[in-house]
Design an enzyme around this catalytic site. Structure first.
Site, mmCIF file in Angstrom:
data_model
loop_
_atom_site.group_PDB
_atom_site.id
_atom_site.type_symbol
_atom_site.label_atom_id
_atom_site.label_comp_id
_atom_site.label_asym_id
_atom_site.label_seq_id
_atom_site.Cartn_x
_atom_site.Cartn_y
_atom_site.Cartn_z
ATOM 1 N N LYS A 196 0.814 -1.213 0.000
ATOM 2 C CA LYS A 196 0.000 0.000 0.000
ATOM 3 C C LYS A 196 0.853 1.270 0.000
ATOM 4 O O LYS A 196 2.048 1.261 0.251
ATOM 5 C CB LYS A 196 -0.994 -0.031 1.159
ATOM 6 C CG LYS A 196 -2.086 -1.070 0.893
ATOM 7 C CD LYS A 196 -3.250 -1.011 1.834
ATOM 8 C CE LYS A 196 -4.348 -1.985 1.372
ATOM 9 N NZ LYS A 196 -5.460 -2.063 2.321
ATOM 10 N N ARG A 249 -3.110 -10.121 4.944
ATOM 11 C CA ARG A 249 -3.518 -10.290 3.552
ATOM 12 C C ARG A 249 -2.411 -9.716 2.663
ATOM 13 O O ARG A 249 -2.113 -8.525 2.749
ATOM 14 C CB ARG A 249 -4.846 -9.569 3.319
ATOM 15 C CG ARG A 249 -5.412 -9.670 1.905
ATOM 16 C CD ARG A 249 -6.713 -8.883 1.827
ATOM 17 N NE ARG A 249 -7.369 -9.006 0.519
ATOM 18 C CZ ARG A 249 -7.094 -8.244 -0.539
ATOM 19 N NH1 ARG A 249 -6.160 -7.297 -0.451
ATOM 20 N NH2 ARG A 249 -7.731 -8.418 -1.683
#
Length: 289
Positions: free
Chosen positions: A227, A267
Site C-alpha cells: 500500500k 492479507r
C-alpha cells in the site's frame, strides 16, 4: 462454539484454527489492480496463481473481481461475476480455502455456492443493503472492514482526531449493525481498512496501536500489502515511492509486526516472505513463554 488459540488471536467458526497468524494470499482477477496490473485477469492464470500462493505458504486465498484502489470506478455486476466465479470454483475444487472479496450480495451469494467459505467486504456491508442478509442466510464468516465511502472519493474522508479511537468506535458500531442484521458474532472478523480513507500517518498509527483494535474482541485481519503508506516510508522525505511490486519486503516487515501483536491473519500479494515472517513471529512468541 468459538475456540481460542494459545496466542489469544482467536479462531473463526467455519475456518481452520491456525495456531499462528494466518496468511491470506490475494488473487486480483482485474485488469486495473494497483499491485499486479492485470497479470491474473485470465481465469486459468488466476487459478494457477492461487495454487502457487498456497504452495508458497498461503493458508487461504482471497479472490476479487473489482479494484478498490483509490479513484477506481466500479465494474458492473455481470462482469464481476464473470471474473470471480470460475476462479472461486477452480480453487475450491482443488481444496483451497477460498475467500471472496466483493461488495455485492449477489456475488457473495453465488461465490459461496461455488465454494467460497468467507466473504470479505471492504465496505462492511454498507455498499449493498442486501449483503448482510445474504451472509446471514449463508452462515459463513464475514470480514467487517472500516469504510467511509467508495474509492472515487474516499481520500476526502481521511479526516480524524484520534484515528485509532475513531476507527475502533466505527468498527464497533458496524459490528453491532451486522449482528442486528442476523450475522452471528462468532463469524465476524474485523479489518481496520489500511489505505481506505486513511493517510500514511493514519495507517502507521493503526499498526502501532493494534492492541486497541483487538479490544473489539474479534479476530483482526491486517491488509497492508504494497500500500501507498509503505511506498512513502521507503521513499523517505525526498525520494519517489517505489512501485507497488517493490514493496514486498516492507510488507513482510509489517506482517511480522502484526503477527507479533496478535493479528488473526495478514492479507498479502506475495506470500513466501510473509509466510516465513509469521512463522518466525510464532516461534519467538512460543519461546517467550
Amino acid at each position: 462454539m468459538e475456540t481460542t488459540t494459545q496466542s489469544g488471536r482467536g479462531t473463526v467458526e467455519g475456518l481452520p484454527g491456525w495456531d499462528r497468524c494466518a496468511v491470506m494470499g490475494v488473487v486480483n482477477v482485474t485488469p486495473d489492480s494497483f499491485s499486479d496490473g492485470g497479470r491474473f485477469f485470465d481465469t486459468t492464470a488466476a487459478v494457477k496463481r492461487g495454487l502457487d500462493l498456497v504452495a508458497q505458504g498461503a493458508d487461504l486465498v482471497d479472490v476479487g473481481g473489482e479494484s478498490t484502489r483509490p479513484g477506481a470506478s466500479r465494474v458492473d455486476e455481470d462482469e464481476e461475476l464473470r471474473r470471480v466465479l470460475p476462479v472461486v470454483r477452480g480453487l475450491a475444487s482443488e481444496g483451497v480455502v477460498v475467500s471472496v472479496d466483493t461488495m455485492r450480495a449477489s456475488v457473495a451469494d453465488r461465490a459461496v455456492a461455488a465454494g467460497a467459505v468467507l466473504v470479505n467486504d471492504v465496505s462492511g456491508g454498507l455498499a449493498d443493503p442486501a449483503m448482510v442478509p445474504a451472509v446471514a442466510a449463508a452462515g459463513v464468516p464475514f470480514v467487517v472492514m472500516h469504510w467511509r465511502g467508495f474509492s472515487e472519493n474516499m481520500n476526502s474522508r481521511a479526516v480524524y482526531g484520534d484515528v485509532v479511537a475513531e476507527v475502533r468506535d466505527e468498527l464497533r458500531a458496524r459490528m453491532d449493525a451486522v449482528v442486528d442484521g442476523g450475522i452471528r458474532p462468532e463469524l465476524l472478523i474485523v479489518d481496520p481498512g489500511l489505505g481506505f480513507a486513511k493517510k500514511g500517518a493514519h495507517d502507521l498509527a493503526l499498526i502501532a496501536r493494534q492492541d486497541e483494535l483487538r479490544a473489539l474482541g474479534r479476530p483482526l485481519l491486517v491488509a497492508a500489502s504494497r500500500k501507498r503508506f509503505l511506498g512513502r516510508v521507503l521513499a523517505g522525505d525526498e525520494g519517489a515511492p517505489p512501485p507497488a511490486r517493490e514493496r514486498d519486503a516492507a510488507t513482510a516487515a509489517v506482517s511480522a509486526i502484526a503477527a507479533s501483536h496478535g493479528a488473526w491473519a495478514v492479507r498479502v500479494h506475495e506470500v513466501r516472505a510473509t509466510a516465513d515472517a509469521v512463522r518466525v513471529a510464532r516461534a519467538i512468541e512460543g519461546a517467550a513463554k
